[in-house]
Design a protein around this motif. Structure first.
Motif, mmCIF file in Angstrom:
data_model
loop_
_atom_site.group_PDB
_atom_site.id
_atom_site.type_symbol
_atom_site.label_atom_id
_atom_site.label_comp_id
_atom_site.label_asym_id
_atom_site.label_seq_id
_atom_site.Cartn_x
_atom_site.Cartn_y
_atom_site.Cartn_z
ATOM 1 N N ARG A 1 0.968 -1.181 0.019
ATOM 2 C CA ARG A 1 0.084 0.038 0.054
ATOM 3 C C ARG A 1 1.002 1.297 -0.055
ATOM 4 N N SER A 2 0.008 2.518 -0.309
ATOM 5 C CA SER A 2 0.810 3.584 -0.314
ATOM 6 C C SER A 2 1.882 3.626 0.783
ATOM 7 N N GLY A 3 2.889 4.236 0.585
ATOM 8 C CA GLY A 3 3.773 4.586 1.917
ATOM 9 C C GLY A 3 4.761 3.526 2.046
ATOM 10 N N GLU A 4 4.335 2.244 1.758
ATOM 11 C CA GLU A 4 5.239 1.260 2.125
ATOM 12 C C GLU A 4 6.203 1.093 1.242
ATOM 13 N N TYR A 5 7.505 0.386 1.440
ATOM 14 C CA TYR A 5 8.507 0.444 0.685
ATOM 15 C C TYR A 5 9.115 -1.157 0.866
ATOM 16 N N LEU A 6 9.024 -1.854 -0.161
ATOM 17 C CA LEU A 6 9.681 -3.202 -0.200
ATOM 18 C C LEU A 6 11.054 -3.351 -0.816
ATOM 19 N N GLU A 7 11.795 -3.934 -0.148
ATOM 20 C CA GLU A 7 13.190 -4.185 -0.936
ATOM 21 C C GLU A 7 13.712 -5.494 -0.915
ATOM 22 N N SER A 8 14.397 -5.916 -1.820
ATOM 23 C CA SER A 8 14.960 -7.286 -1.670
ATOM 24 C C SER A 8 16.549 -7.321 -2.269
ATOM 25 N N LEU A 9 17.421 -8.419 -1.697
ATOM 26 C CA LEU A 9 18.569 -8.343 -2.075
ATOM 27 C C LEU A 9 18.619 -9.197 -3.207
ATOM 28 N N GLY A 10 17.614 -9.835 -3.687
ATOM 29 C CA GLY A 10 17.811 -10.975 -4.826
ATOM 30 C C GLY A 10 16.553 -10.299 -5.849
ATOM 31 N N ASP A 11 15.780 -11.610 -6.152
ATOM 32 C CA ASP A 11 14.609 -11.229 -6.909
ATOM 33 C C ASP A 11 13.543 -10.844 -5.952
ATOM 34 N N LEU A 12 12.516 -10.328 -6.503
ATOM 35 C CA LEU A 12 11.264 -9.869 -5.814
ATOM 36 C C LEU A 12 10.034 -10.335 -6.338
ATOM 37 N N LEU A 13 9.231 -11.245 -5.632
ATOM 38 C CA LEU A 13 8.155 -11.877 -6.174
ATOM 39 C C LEU A 13 6.877 -11.315 -5.316
ATOM 40 N N ILE A 14 5.898 -10.604 -5.881
ATOM 41 C CA ILE A 14 4.927 -9.997 -5.117
ATOM 42 C C ILE A 14 3.593 -10.473 -5.575
ATOM 43 N N SER B 1 11.742 -2.431 -4.825
ATOM 44 C CA SER B 1 12.897 -2.205 -5.452
ATOM 45 C C SER B 1 13.736 -3.646 -5.058
ATOM 46 N N ALA B 2 14.523 -4.041 -5.981
ATOM 47 C CA ALA B 2 15.245 -5.536 -5.881
ATOM 48 C C ALA B 2 16.324 -5.211 -6.665
ATOM 49 N N VAL B 3 17.493 -5.865 -6.299
ATOM 50 C CA VAL B 3 18.881 -6.159 -6.934
ATOM 51 C C VAL B 3 18.451 -6.766 -8.251
ATOM 52 N N GLY B 4 17.770 -7.705 -8.246
ATOM 53 C CA GLY B 4 17.395 -8.633 -9.340
ATOM 54 C C GLY B 4 16.183 -7.993 -9.867
ATOM 55 N N ASN B 5 15.201 -9.088 -10.722
ATOM 56 C CA ASN B 5 14.165 -8.712 -11.340
ATOM 57 C C ASN B 5 13.057 -8.537 -10.378
#
Lengths: 215, 271
Positions: free
Chosen positions: A117-130, A141-145
């Motif tokens: 949701r708005s204002g939330e921030y998700l990051e990953s050191l590899g790929d990110l699957l949502i 954001s993700a380092v990978g895909n």
């Protein structure tokens, strides 16, 4: 800030697996700090267990800010409940480390279930699957895909450490802004066609969007 | 018995979308159905729930005195003049914000829960301390939003925070819906809003000029004018809150229906 904001890490021991509730209660009794991070080692916690932990912490006036574990199940459960979760790869001396090395690319994939949701921030050191939507105002954001099984309406940054080959794909690609490596692009003005998953990648120095093809 | 006591937070993120109006009208509607209801003004900085209910001149003690144990809870509670099932616990002075903690809020709500079936908390705008205090004391929430981009964005942020604090269920009320603009697609549609927020819709409230009149008079719409479109919407929301199955109005039908056409005709031809 005051002392209430200090972070305390609580370990839940494997040896007391069956009695972890009592173990947790005993540990909470000793504490005055209100912000906790739970280290559940290699115990598999389901969503129900995690909710139970939160309820127990609540009884003792403590607030849980995150989880860490070597069990993927625990991480997925806590993350789906919206908690900050850190996956720890076991570095014990036995041969499990060998297996972990092989699966390193797999285990680095971060998985998130539910709407970002708005204002939330998700990051990953590899790929990110949502599995869910990324709403306007949210950033991932993700380092990978980045792969989104849902709509991308916010900001996505793939290859944030500079990987030009990173891609962003979503069932509906309607972002405010797209970033891949150091390239930044505004989202398309017109609405995309419904029912076609799309993929954004860098092609000859531009971010382009094309229908996602399964290869 | 403990189970049918409900503590509901009414919040929105953005200001001016109609939290306080909804709280006042919902309070009256619930009280009318014979449920003892308390409305708690958690907006200490800019309180005006007492104005909307027309109870400003009856306030003697506030939540502040209750917390400081200078008076009993029933001394601070202000009973509504016409609806005896409804009581207001007024907010103290804005300086309370400096020392109020989530635990204080919980204490007040626990006290209210002993006496009332429903406790409605009118939450301040924003996502700072005031909101966090109010959130700590509630079990479920109603998020109010308008069909406009900024209100929806703020509501989305608030829903995220409610989810991480395990507040369930969270329901949505879409306020100030203008059927004509929605039909002409000049306004975000209901689907646009529910698509982004992904919440069950508890109700729509139609835009109604009577709301402004009633606010200024200090008589919530649901108290007298049952014929006003917004009052009907508020009543329906109160019924749905108790589990009654009442279908949502269709704003597009509303704008092209016979009644609306007739009203427009009256307005244009006669004057």
């Amino acid at each position: 800030m005051n002392s209430n904001n200090q972070k305390i890490i609580i370990n839940i021991e494997d040896s007391k697996y069956i009695n972890w509730e009592i173990d947790l209660k005993n540990k909470l009794k000793m504490l005055k700090s209100k912000n906790l991070e739970i280290d559940s080692k290699n115990i598999d916690f389901s969503c129900t267990d995690i909710s139970k932990i939160i309820a127990i912490a609540y009884q003792y006036n403590c607030k849980i800010i995150g989880f860490r574990s070597t069990s993927p199940k625990t991480i997925i459960s806590s993350q789906s409940l919206g908690y900050k979760s850190e996956f720890i790869i076991e570095s014990s001396s036995n041969n499990t480390s060998e297996i972990n090395k092989k699966n390193l690319t797999f285990s680095k994939t971060q998985f998130h279930q539910g709407t970002v949701r708005s204002g939330e921030y998700l990051e990953s050191l590899g790929d990110l699957l949502i599995l869910g939507d990324v709403n306007p105002g949210a950033k991932v954001s993700a380092v990978g895909n980045i792969i989104i099984w849902g709509r991308l309406l916010g900001i996505a940054h793939a290859g944030c450490k500079g990987d030009f080959k990173a891609t962003i794909s979503a069932l509906q690609l309607r972002p405010v802004q797209l970033r891949i490596a150091k390239k930044v692009a505004r989202g398309p003005k017109e609405k995309p066609q419904l029912g076609i998953a799309e993929l954004a990648r860098i092609d000859s120095d531009e971010i382009i969007i094309s229908p996602l093809e399964t290869t | 018995m403990e189970t049918d006591k409900r503590v509901i937070l009414i919040c929105s993120g953005k200001g001016g979308v109609g939290k306080t109006t909804l709280t006042a009208n919902l309070g009256i509607s619930l009280a009318r159905q014979g449920l003892t209801t308390a409305v708690l003004d958690a907006d200490f900085g800019l309180r005006n729930l007492d104005l909307l209910l027309g109870l400003e001149n009856r306030i003697v003690y506030t939540a502040q005195e209750v917390l400081e144990e200078e008076c009993r809870l029933d001394q601070a509670l202000v009973k509504h003049k016409q609806e005896s099932n409804l009581s207001l616990l007024p907010a103290g002075n804005p300086r309370m914000l400096d020392w109020l903690k989530p635990d204080d809020m919980k204490r007040i709500v626990e006290m209210l829960k002993e006496q009332f079936n429903y406790v409605l908390i009118d939450c301040p705008a924003g996502v700072e301390d005031g909101f966090k205090n109010a959130m700590a004391a509630s079990q479920e929430a109603i998020v109010v939003t308008n069909p406009e981009v900024s209100a929806v964005r703020d509501a989305d942020r608030v829903i995220g925070l409610l989810n991480t604090n395990a507040i369930k269920p969270v329901q949505l009320v879409l306020n100030r819906v203008r059927p004509k603009m929605m039909a002409n697609q000049e306004m975000l549609s209901i689907d646009d809003v529910t698509d982004i927020l992904a919440l069950p819709l508890l109700g729509l409230v139609l835009e109604d000029e009577q709301v402004i009149v009633s606010t200024n008079r200090g008589e919530p719409l649901t108290l007298n004018s049952v014929n006003s479109p917004a009052a009907k919407c508020y009543l329906n929301i109160a019924k749905r809150l108790q589990g009654e199955d009442i279908p949502l109005i269709d704003p597009i039908k509303e704008s092209s229906g016979f009644g609306a056409k007739f009203r427009r005709l009256m307005q244009t031809k006669i004057f």
